[in-house]
Design an enzyme around this catalytic site. Structure first.
Site, PDB file in Angstrom:
ATOM      1  N   LYS A 130      22.110 -17.062  36.085  1.00 30.97           N
ATOM      2  CA  LYS A 130      22.009 -18.500  36.382  1.00 30.97           C
ATOM      3  C   LYS A 130      21.029 -18.748  37.524  1.00 30.97           C
ATOM      4  O   LYS A 130      20.271 -19.712  37.503  1.00 30.97           O
ATOM      5  CB  LYS A 130      23.397 -19.068  36.755  1.00 30.97           C
ATOM      6  N   GLY A 161      27.444 -14.779  43.184  1.00 33.39           N
ATOM      7  CA  GLY A 161      26.362 -13.932  43.668  1.00 33.39           C
ATOM      8  C   GLY A 161      25.199 -14.086  42.724  1.00 33.39           C
ATOM      9  O   GLY A 161      25.290 -13.729  41.560  1.00 33.39           O
ATOM     10  N   HIS A 162      24.130 -14.702  43.216  1.00 31.39           N
ATOM     11  CA  HIS A 162      22.957 -14.912  42.375  1.00 31.39           C
ATOM     12  C   HIS A 162      21.791 -14.132  42.958  1.00 31.39           C
ATOM     13  O   HIS A 162      21.424 -14.336  44.110  1.00 31.39           O
ATOM     14  CB  HIS A 162      22.575 -16.392  42.334  1.00 31.39           C
ATOM     15  N   GLN A 195      30.087 -18.997  38.638  1.00 27.36           N
ATOM     16  CA  GLN A 195      30.987 -18.397  37.660  1.00 27.36           C
ATOM     17  C   GLN A 195      30.565 -18.776  36.225  1.00 27.36           C
ATOM     18  O   GLN A 195      29.386 -18.940  35.986  1.00 27.36           O
ATOM     19  CB  GLN A 195      32.457 -18.769  37.931  1.00 27.36           C
TER      20      GLN A 195
HETATM   21  P1  GDP Z   1      24.104 -15.146  38.221  1.00 28.89           P
HETATM   22  O1  GDP Z   1      25.328 -14.922  39.032  1.00 28.89           O
HETATM   23  O2  GDP Z   1      24.381 -15.764  36.887  1.00 28.89           O
HETATM   24  O3  GDP Z   1      23.031 -15.880  38.966  1.00 28.89           O
HETATM   25  O4  GDP Z   1      23.515 -13.700  37.880  1.00 28.89           O
HETATM   26  P2  GDP Z   1      23.379 -12.432  38.874  1.00 28.89           P
HETATM   27  O5  GDP Z   1      22.233 -12.673  39.773  1.00 28.89           O
HETATM   28  O6  GDP Z   1      24.693 -12.089  39.476  1.00 28.89           O
HETATM   29  O7  GDP Z   1      23.086 -11.276  37.843  1.00 28.89           O
HETATM   30  C1  GDP Z   1      21.969 -11.307  37.000  1.00 28.89           C
HETATM   31  C2  GDP Z   1      21.058 -10.095  37.316  1.00 28.89           C
HETATM   32  O8  GDP Z   1      20.144  -9.929  36.267  1.00 28.89           O
HETATM   33  C3  GDP Z   1      20.222 -10.272  38.567  1.00 28.89           C
HETATM   34  O9  GDP Z   1      20.106  -9.030  39.193  1.00 28.89           O
HETATM   35  C4  GDP Z   1      18.865 -10.737  38.048  1.00 28.89           C
HETATM   36  O10 GDP Z   1      17.788 -10.365  38.886  1.00 28.89           O
HETATM   37  C5  GDP Z   1      18.799  -9.993  36.755  1.00 28.89           C
HETATM   38  N1  GDP Z   1      18.066 -10.671  35.674  1.00 28.89           N
HETATM   39  C6  GDP Z   1      18.034 -11.990  35.372  1.00 28.89           C
HETATM   40  N2  GDP Z   1      17.325 -12.201  34.252  1.00 28.89           N
HETATM   41  C7  GDP Z   1      16.908 -10.980  33.827  1.00 28.89           C
HETATM   42  C8  GDP Z   1      16.166 -10.515  32.690  1.00 28.89           C
HETATM   43  O11 GDP Z   1      15.751 -11.274  31.827  1.00 28.89           O
HETATM   44  N3  GDP Z   1      15.974  -9.160  32.605  1.00 28.89           N
HETATM   45  C9  GDP Z   1      16.443  -8.280  33.536  1.00 28.89           C
HETATM   46  N4  GDP Z   1      16.207  -6.980  33.356  1.00 28.89           N
HETATM   47  N5  GDP Z   1      17.143  -8.689  34.595  1.00 28.89           N
HETATM   48  C10 GDP Z   1      17.381 -10.007  34.740  1.00 28.89           C
HETATM   49  P1  IMO Z   2      28.586 -15.727  39.551  1.00 29.50           P
HETATM   50  O1  IMO Z   2      28.352 -17.137  39.982  1.00 29.50           O
HETATM   51  C1  IMO Z   2      31.362 -12.761  37.970  1.00 29.50           C
HETATM   52  C2  IMO Z   2      35.577 -13.264  39.003  1.00 29.50           C
HETATM   53  C3  IMO Z   2      36.200 -12.218  39.900  1.00 29.50           C
HETATM   54  C4  IMO Z   2      37.634 -12.254  39.387  1.00 29.50           C
HETATM   55  C5  IMO Z   2      37.850 -13.734  39.090  1.00 29.50           C
HETATM   56  C6  IMO Z   2      38.549 -14.506  40.195  1.00 29.50           C
HETATM   57  O2  IMO Z   2      27.805 -14.712  40.297  1.00 29.50           O
HETATM   58  O3  IMO Z   2      28.457 -15.597  38.058  1.00 29.50           O
HETATM   59  P2  IMO Z   2      37.797 -15.367  42.595  1.00 29.50           P
HETATM   60  O4  IMO Z   2      37.334 -14.618  43.798  1.00 29.50           O
HETATM   61  O5  IMO Z   2      36.830 -16.386  42.079  1.00 29.50           O
HETATM   62  O6  IMO Z   2      39.174 -15.941  42.756  1.00 29.50           O
HETATM   63  O7  IMO Z   2      37.942 -14.246  41.450  1.00 29.50           O
HETATM   64  O8  IMO Z   2      36.557 -14.281  38.869  1.00 29.50           O
HETATM   65  N1  IMO Z   2      34.366 -13.897  39.545  1.00 29.50           N
HETATM   66  C7  IMO Z   2      33.124 -13.639  39.113  1.00 29.50           C
HETATM   67  N2  IMO Z   2      32.685 -12.757  38.201  1.00 29.50           N
HETATM   68  N3  IMO Z   2      30.485 -13.585  38.564  1.00 29.50           N
HETATM   69  C8  IMO Z   2      30.926 -14.500  39.464  1.00 29.50           C
HETATM   70  O9  IMO Z   2      30.109 -15.444  39.988  1.00 29.50           O
HETATM   71  C9  IMO Z   2      32.292 -14.529  39.807  1.00 29.50           C
HETATM   72  N4  IMO Z   2      33.037 -15.277  40.657  1.00 29.50           N
HETATM   73  C10 IMO Z   2      34.306 -14.887  40.480  1.00 29.50           C
HETATM   74  O10 IMO Z   2      35.612 -10.956  39.702  1.00 29.50           O
HETATM   75  O11 IMO Z   2      37.743 -11.558  38.180  1.00 29.50           O
HETATM   76 MG    MG Z   3      26.392 -13.365  39.898  1.00 29.55          MG
END
Ligand code: GDP
Ligand code: IMO
Ligand code: MG
Length: 428
Positions: free
Chosen positions: A16, A40-41, A223
């Protein structure tokens, strides 16, 4: 199309942050509407990698006004830590606005999150331990502390007293922990008030005015659909509405103003924490996906559970959110597989079920029914148009699109900002 919602369509970590960042140079405001620092993004800009938790990802783009909406729970210490860390890397964070109605995560919420999880034993949810659930529980219980309470010491003290009255009994008598002093919490919160004051605003008013003036606003969900407290795999969910409806309640913008709902899906599936996950792979294929996709939590560093793409889940997300467009990320991770299984339906006790079962017990023992698609071995990280993709990769995307309930408008082929194929414009 001025109001664009971005939501996770699986169990989180779909990318996201990258999707928001992709739109950011064409938007005026970015609003976080739910969750807190459980998110965590990861956003990769050139050779710089940023991990954002409480702040919306659009903060990285100069000129965009980041907003923390009323639906968010704010750990103020984390907020300032994140702001300081970003500004020390040259990011301008001076425009941040925080809703006066957002709730505050305090020390006792963090403590309760940890002790209640421990007491759940085998039934634990695997929360991020950030105090999210207890803070939302207080909000619903009407004993929460809001950002605006920090500017009225009397009210703040009364509210903290009210909140701790019952909690200290719980902490001491049930959980064997020390009681938390009202003064300690009040002083801690008051210590942030003056630094916070210039950021605090009537964000609902500001956002509505912005939309009326034709500005573009992105509502960035934390999430995901399957972690939504109403529509996810309850109780293995987070405590907020991570689905598109949450964008309206969590920001104070009417649902009729939301023009575009973008669902983010990975080309496969991951999940952090406990709960059902039909396509989970607990073998070397799962290990392979984890290593190739670098599937380790941005917030807690936990290894993510991994599995194949689940089309009924995508269809479910499409319905629940009213998704207009999908962004599919991480297609590049699947490069090198001979065949790629996709879950098209489930077998529940010998009966084929095409949609996510309404009974949680059924979902817990749903066995995926797979269709196999031929893989590709060419490196696709340099692809910038759909035609640049090998035929089998194109067919995989088209097959998934046909099964998932909405069109796939963009495809991620790598973590970098540029590593994306746009098939349909996401803003206009
Ligand atoms: P979010 O929580 O939905 O913002 O996603 P996260 O950042 O936690 O996890 C997504 C991971 O995938 C991050 O490490 C991004 O840098 C990586 N990512 C996003 N899009 C792509 C893609 O198209 N290919 C690859 N290999 N990595 C990606
Ligand atoms: P982003 O925005 C993945 C999960 C936790 C746990 C459950 C409840 O990066 O996609 P909490 O601390 O919210 O009460 O935990 O939700 N969880 C996530 N899993 N990505 C997240 O955020 C999450 N935020 C919470 O691992 O199972
Ligand atoms: Mg994340």
């Amino acid at each position: 199309m001025p109001a664009i919602v971005i939501v996770g369509a699986q169990w989180g970590d779909e990318g996201k942050g990258k999707a928001t960042d992709l739109l950011a140079d064409r938007i005026d405001y970015v609003v976080k509407f739910n969750g807190g620092n459980n998110a965590g993004h990861t956003v990769v800009v050139g050779d710089q990698k940023y991990a954002l938790h409480l702040l919306p990802s659009g903060i990285l783009t100069p000129g965009v006004i980041p907003v923390i909406g009323n639906g968010v729970v704010v750990d103020i210490e984390v907020l300032f830590d994140e702001l300081t860390a970003l500004s020390s890397r040259g990011v301008d964070v001076s425009r941040l606005l925080v809703s006066a109605n957002a709730h505050v995560i305090t020390q006792y919420h963090r403590t309760l999150d940890k002790v209640t999880e421990r007491f759940l034993g085998k039934r634990q949810i695997g929360t991020t331990g950030r105090g999210i659930g207890p803070a939302y529980a207080d909000k619903i219980n009407r004993v929460g502390i809001r950002i605006q309470d920090l500017f009225d010491e009397n009210i703040l003290r009364q509210k903290v007293e009210g909140a701790l009255h019952q909690k200290n009994h719980l902490l001491v008598k049930i959980y064997n922990r020390r009681a938390i002093a009202v003064d300690e919490v009040v002083e801690d919160l008051l210590g942030y008030a003056e630094r916070l004051r210039p950021m605090v605003a009537d964000t609902a008013l500001i956002l509505n005015d912005a939309l009326d003036a034709g500005k573009t606003v992105v509502f960035e969900g934390g999430q995901a659909t399957m972690l939504d407290v109403d529509h996810g795999t309850y109780p293995f969910v987070t405590s907020s509405n991570a689905t598109a409806g949450g964008a309206a309640t969590g920001s104070g913008v009417g649902p009729n103003k939301l023009d575009r709902i973008i669902g983010i899906v990975k080309a496969y599936t991951t999940r952090v924490g406990a709960g059902p996950f039909p396509t989970e792979l607990e073998d070397e294929s799962g290990e392979w996906l984890r290593a190739r996709g670098f599937e380790f939590g941005t917030t807690t560093g936990r290894p993510r559970r991994t599995g194949w793409y689940d089309a009924p889940i995508a269809r479910y997300a499409s319905r629940i959110n009213g998704i207009t467009d999908f962004v599919m990320t991480k297609l590049d991770v699947l490069t090198g597989l001979e065949t790629i299984p996709v879950c098209v339906a489930y077998d529940v006790d010998g009966v084929r079920v095409d949609e996510v079962p309404v009974s949680q017990s059924d979902f817990h023992h749903a066995v995926p029914i797979y269709e196999e698609f031929p893989g590709w071995s060419e490196d696709i990280t340099g692809a910038r148009t759909f035609d640049d993709l090998p035929k089998n990769a194109q067919d995989y995307v088209l097959a998934i699109e046909a099964m998932s309930g909405s069109r796939i408008s963009a495809i991620g082929v790598g973590p970098d900002r540029e590593a994306i194929i746009v098939r349909h414009d996401l803003v206009n």
